[in-house]
Design a protein around this motif. Structure first.
Motif, PDB file in Angstrom:
ATOM      1  N   TYR A 207       0.847  -1.205   0.000  1.00  0.00           N
ATOM      2  CA  TYR A 207       0.000   0.000   0.000  1.00  0.00           C
ATOM      3  C   TYR A 207       0.872   1.242   0.000  1.00  0.00           C
ATOM      4  CZ  TYR A 207      -3.070   3.665   1.902  1.00  0.00           C
ATOM      5  OH  TYR A 207      -3.764   4.835   2.118  1.00  0.00           O
ATOM      6  N   CYS A 208       0.425   2.271  -0.713  1.00  0.00           N
ATOM      7  CA  CYS A 208       1.072   3.586  -0.651  1.00  0.00           C
ATOM      8  C   CYS A 208       0.045   4.677  -0.934  1.00  0.00           C
ATOM      9  CB  CYS A 208       2.220   3.694  -1.661  1.00  0.00           C
ATOM     10  SG  CYS A 208       3.103   5.274  -1.560  1.00  0.00           S
ATOM     11  N   ASP A 209       0.012   5.680  -0.087  1.00  0.00           N
ATOM     12  CA  ASP A 209      -0.823   6.858  -0.342  1.00  0.00           C
ATOM     13  C   ASP A 209       0.031   8.127  -0.323  1.00  0.00           C
ATOM     14  OD1 ASP A 209      -0.210   7.095   2.341  1.00  0.00           O
ATOM     15  OD2 ASP A 209      -2.251   6.822   3.062  1.00  0.00           O
ATOM     16  N   LEU A 210       1.340   7.952  -0.392  1.00  0.00           N
ATOM     17  CA  LEU A 210       2.272   9.082  -0.310  1.00  0.00           C
ATOM     18  C   LEU A 210       2.541   9.649  -1.708  1.00  0.00           C
ATOM     19  CD1 LEU A 210       4.623   7.343   2.263  1.00  0.00           C
ATOM     20  CD2 LEU A 210       3.098   9.269   2.751  1.00  0.00           C
ATOM     21  N   TYR A 211       1.467  10.069  -2.356  1.00  0.00           N
ATOM     22  CA  TYR A 211       1.542  10.645  -3.698  1.00  0.00           C
ATOM     23  C   TYR A 211       1.180  12.120  -3.647  1.00  0.00           C
ATOM     24  CZ  TYR A 211       1.562   5.795  -5.359  1.00  0.00           C
ATOM     25  OH  TYR A 211       1.880   4.480  -5.583  1.00  0.00           O
ATOM     26  N   GLN A 212       2.019  12.952  -4.255  1.00  0.00           N
ATOM     27  CA  GLN A 212       1.703  14.367  -4.406  1.00  0.00           C
ATOM     28  C   GLN A 212       1.073  14.535  -5.788  1.00  0.00           C
ATOM     29  OE1 GLN A 212       2.050  16.454  -1.936  1.00  0.00           O
ATOM     30  NE2 GLN A 212       1.567  18.419  -2.851  1.00  0.00           N
ATOM     31  N   TYR A 213      -0.245  14.726  -5.790  1.00  0.00           N
ATOM     32  CA  TYR A 213      -0.999  14.805  -7.044  1.00  0.00           C
ATOM     33  C   TYR A 213      -0.989  16.227  -7.608  1.00  0.00           C
ATOM     34  CZ  TYR A 213      -3.034  10.177  -6.207  1.00  0.00           C
ATOM     35  OH  TYR A 213      -3.213   8.832  -6.016  1.00  0.00           O
ATOM     36  N   ILE A 214      -1.324  16.316  -8.868  1.00  0.00           N
ATOM     37  CA  ILE A 214      -1.540  17.618  -9.484  1.00  0.00           C
ATOM     38  C   ILE A 214      -2.770  17.529 -10.384  1.00  0.00           C
ATOM     39  CG2 ILE A 214      -0.051  17.257 -11.514  1.00  0.00           C
ATOM     40  CD1 ILE A 214       0.978  20.219 -10.839  1.00  0.00           C
ATOM     41  N   SER A 215      -3.605  18.559 -10.323  1.00  0.00           N
ATOM     42  CA  SER A 215      -4.816  18.636 -11.137  1.00  0.00           C
ATOM     43  C   SER A 215      -4.904  20.008 -11.785  1.00  0.00           C
ATOM     44  CB  SER A 215      -6.072  18.397 -10.286  1.00  0.00           C
ATOM     45  OG  SER A 215      -6.139  17.071  -9.817  1.00  0.00           O
ATOM     46  N   VAL A 216      -5.461  20.044 -12.980  1.00  0.00           N
ATOM     47  CA  VAL A 216      -5.697  21.304 -13.698  1.00  0.00           C
ATOM     48  C   VAL A 216      -7.152  21.688 -13.511  1.00  0.00           C
ATOM     49  CG1 VAL A 216      -5.784  22.396 -15.968  1.00  0.00           C
ATOM     50  CG2 VAL A 216      -3.883  20.863 -15.390  1.00  0.00           C
ATOM     51  N   LEU A 217      -7.397  22.938 -13.111  1.00  0.00           N
ATOM     52  CA  LEU A 217      -8.758  23.389 -12.837  1.00  0.00           C
ATOM     53  C   LEU A 217      -9.264  24.424 -13.843  1.00  0.00           C
ATOM     54  CD1 LEU A 217      -8.543  23.840  -8.948  1.00  0.00           C
ATOM     55  CD2 LEU A 217      -8.740  21.748 -10.273  1.00  0.00           C
ATOM     56  N   SER A 218      -8.370  25.043 -14.578  1.00  0.00           N
ATOM     57  CA  SER A 218      -8.760  26.150 -15.460  1.00  0.00           C
ATOM     58  C   SER A 218      -8.800  25.720 -16.921  1.00  0.00           C
ATOM     59  CB  SER A 218      -7.777  27.318 -15.303  1.00  0.00           C
ATOM     60  OG  SER A 218      -8.034  28.316 -16.261  1.00  0.00           O
ATOM     61  N   SER A 219      -9.991  25.747 -17.510  1.00  0.00           N
ATOM     62  CA  SER A 219     -10.104  25.460 -18.943  1.00  0.00           C
ATOM     63  C   SER A 219      -9.634  26.659 -19.764  1.00  0.00           C
ATOM     64  CB  SER A 219     -11.551  25.106 -19.297  1.00  0.00           C
ATOM     65  OG  SER A 219     -12.435  26.136 -18.886  1.00  0.00           O
ATOM     66  N   GLU A 220      -9.791  27.856 -19.213  1.00  0.00           N
ATOM     67  CA  GLU A 220      -9.384  29.086 -19.906  1.00  0.00           C
ATOM     68  C   GLU A 220      -7.874  29.117 -20.127  1.00  0.00           C
ATOM     69  OE1 GLU A 220      -9.369  33.937 -19.141  1.00  0.00           O
ATOM     70  OE2 GLU A 220     -10.406  32.600 -17.759  1.00  0.00           O
ATOM     71  N   LYS A 221      -7.096  28.618 -19.163  1.00  0.00           N
ATOM     72  CA  LYS A 221      -5.634  28.652 -19.248  1.00  0.00           C
ATOM     73  C   LYS A 221      -5.072  27.250 -19.491  1.00  0.00           C
ATOM     74  CE  LYS A 221      -5.621  32.587 -16.089  1.00  0.00           C
ATOM     75  NZ  LYS A 221      -5.163  33.126 -14.791  1.00  0.00           N
ATOM     76  N   ARG A 222      -5.861  26.428 -20.101  1.00  0.00           N
ATOM     77  CA  ARG A 222      -5.525  25.027 -20.304  1.00  0.00           C
ATOM     78  C   ARG A 222      -4.153  24.854 -20.959  1.00  0.00           C
ATOM     79  NH1 ARG A 222      -8.650  20.248 -21.340  1.00  0.00           N
ATOM     80  NH2 ARG A 222      -7.512  18.782 -22.654  1.00  0.00           N
ATOM     81  N   THR A 223      -3.855  25.610 -22.005  1.00  0.00           N
ATOM     82  CA  THR A 223      -2.598  25.442 -22.734  1.00  0.00           C
ATOM     83  C   THR A 223      -1.407  25.698 -21.832  1.00  0.00           C
ATOM     84  OG1 THR A 223      -3.634  26.062 -24.829  1.00  0.00           O
ATOM     85  CG2 THR A 223      -1.233  26.225 -24.703  1.00  0.00           C
ATOM     86  N   ASP A 224      -1.438  26.796 -21.081  1.00  0.00           N
ATOM     87  CA  ASP A 224      -0.327  27.125 -20.180  1.00  0.00           C
ATOM     88  C   ASP A 224      -0.243  26.127 -19.029  1.00  0.00           C
ATOM     89  OD1 ASP A 224       0.512  29.374 -21.610  1.00  0.00           O
ATOM     90  OD2 ASP A 224      -0.933  30.672 -20.593  1.00  0.00           O
ATOM     91  N   CYS A 225      -1.386  25.653 -18.552  1.00  0.00           N
ATOM     92  CA  CYS A 225      -1.392  24.664 -17.470  1.00  0.00           C
ATOM     93  C   CYS A 225      -0.755  23.361 -17.934  1.00  0.00           C
ATOM     94  CB  CYS A 225      -2.816  24.406 -16.993  1.00  0.00           C
ATOM     95  SG  CYS A 225      -3.590  25.783 -16.109  1.00  0.00           S
ATOM     96  N   PHE A 226      -1.121  22.918 -19.127  1.00  0.00           N
ATOM     97  CA  PHE A 226      -0.589  21.659 -19.629  1.00  0.00           C
ATOM     98  C   PHE A 226       0.888  21.768 -19.992  1.00  0.00           C
ATOM     99  CE2 PHE A 226      -3.834  18.323 -20.118  1.00  0.00           C
ATOM    100  CZ  PHE A 226      -4.912  18.997 -19.552  1.00  0.00           C
ATOM    101  N   ALA A 227       1.334  22.969 -20.363  1.00  0.00           N
ATOM    102  CA  ALA A 227       2.763  23.177 -20.612  1.00  0.00           C
ATOM    103  C   ALA A 227       3.553  22.981 -19.318  1.00  0.00           C
ATOM    104  CB  ALA A 227       3.004  24.572 -21.175  1.00  0.00           C
TER     105      ALA A 227
END
Length: 291
Positions: A207-227
């Motif tokens: 078992y492991c839950d020691l993950y630092q996740y990342i999520s994108v919330l802005s569709s308006e800035k999607r390109t810069d977020c995904f970069a």
């Protein structure tokens, strides 16, 4: 002389507003980092700032504003309608999945019916530590607790009985000989290394839950977020995670199961109590996902 001064003033008025307008027009992407479990060493927020500088070098028209937030502060902000464009977080931050956009990546802990909405950018690990090579010898175990993560689940699935203590007290007690074994994390490994202590390690891959996740919330800035995500998850950047005592998810990640990144606090509390009782492993497994 007066004429020259007037010309200089006019030139100044003409030029400086243009610079100000150019600065205002720079695209700003707001990123919040929320630490819910102990890292290895150094700062995850500082690591993200370094990544942001590298991305901005390639596109000087975008600025990534990295802010360190507590769980409580972030939840209060979300409740009042203030949200970042990207959020970095661990299990224990109760992010509603509907805030997040689907990602072109895949990870079991970040998957929902809407797709993969969260992906880890670094991870830790659970391990059993001993001052002796013999892990079969009798002796008491201390379980290190240092955040919203659930070492109790790791202990239960590995069939380890132990006394729970805060991480620093557990670490000191272990080195002082109060316990034969320490169920700890990458944080303890970094402490041992810093102190120069010779310690033996047994991996606990169930078992492991020691993950630092990342999520994108802005569709308006999607390109810069995904970069930003593309750079953060690149082999080059992932290869430098040792600087903060963390690991890449693709680097010898032996974890068999994890909990959803979107687990509510009440669900985590229920799972913790099940793990403490160790009465029914099947019920524990119902909360988990295969990695």
């Amino acid at each position: 002389m007066l004429g020259l001064l007037s010309v200089a003033v006019l030139i100044g008025v003409a030029l400086y507003p243009r610079e100000a307008v150019a600065e205002v027009q720079k695209r700003v992407v707001r990123i919040w980092n929320i630490d819910t479990f102990e890292g290895g060493k150094g700062s995850r927020t500082a690591f993200l700032k370094n990544v942001a500088r590298q991305v901005s070098k390639r596109d000087q028209n975008v600025y990534y504003l990295i802010t360190s937030m507590t769980c409580e502060g972030a939840e209060e902000a979300f409740g009042s309608g203030q949200t970042p464009d990207i959020v970095s977080y661990g299990v224990g931050f109760d992010l509603a999945p509907e805030y997040a956009l689907p990602l072109p990546y895949e990870f079991a802990g970040g998957r929902t019916d809407a797709g993969c909405l969260a992906v880890p950018w670094c991870r830790g690990e659970y391990a059993l530590y001993s001052l002796s090579e013999d892990f079969s010898a009798a002796g008491s175990t201390v379980i290190s607790c240092g955040g919203s993560n659930l070492p109790q689940v790791s202990a239960a699935l590995a069939e380890i009985e132990g006394e729970e203590m805060d991480s620093l007290t557990a670490y000191v007690g272990f080195l002082n000989g109060d316990f034969r074994y320490l169920l700890g994390t990458q944080r303890d490994a970094c402490r041992f290394e810093s102190r120069g202590a010779q310690v033996y390690k047994k991996d606990l891959p169930a078992y492991c839950d020691l993950y630092q996740y990342i999520s994108v919330l802005s569709s308006e800035k999607r390109t810069d977020c995904f970069a930003f995500l593309e750079t953060l998850l690149s082999a080059e950047i992932q290869g430098t995670l040792h600087q903060i005592g963390m690991y890449s998810v693709g680097e010898l990640d032996r974890a068999e199961r994890t909990v959803s990144a979107f687990s509510s606090r009440s669900a985590l509390d229920e799972l913790k109590e099940l793990a403490r009782r160790k009465e029914d492993k099947e019920n524990i497994l119902k909360f988990l996902q295969n990695v």
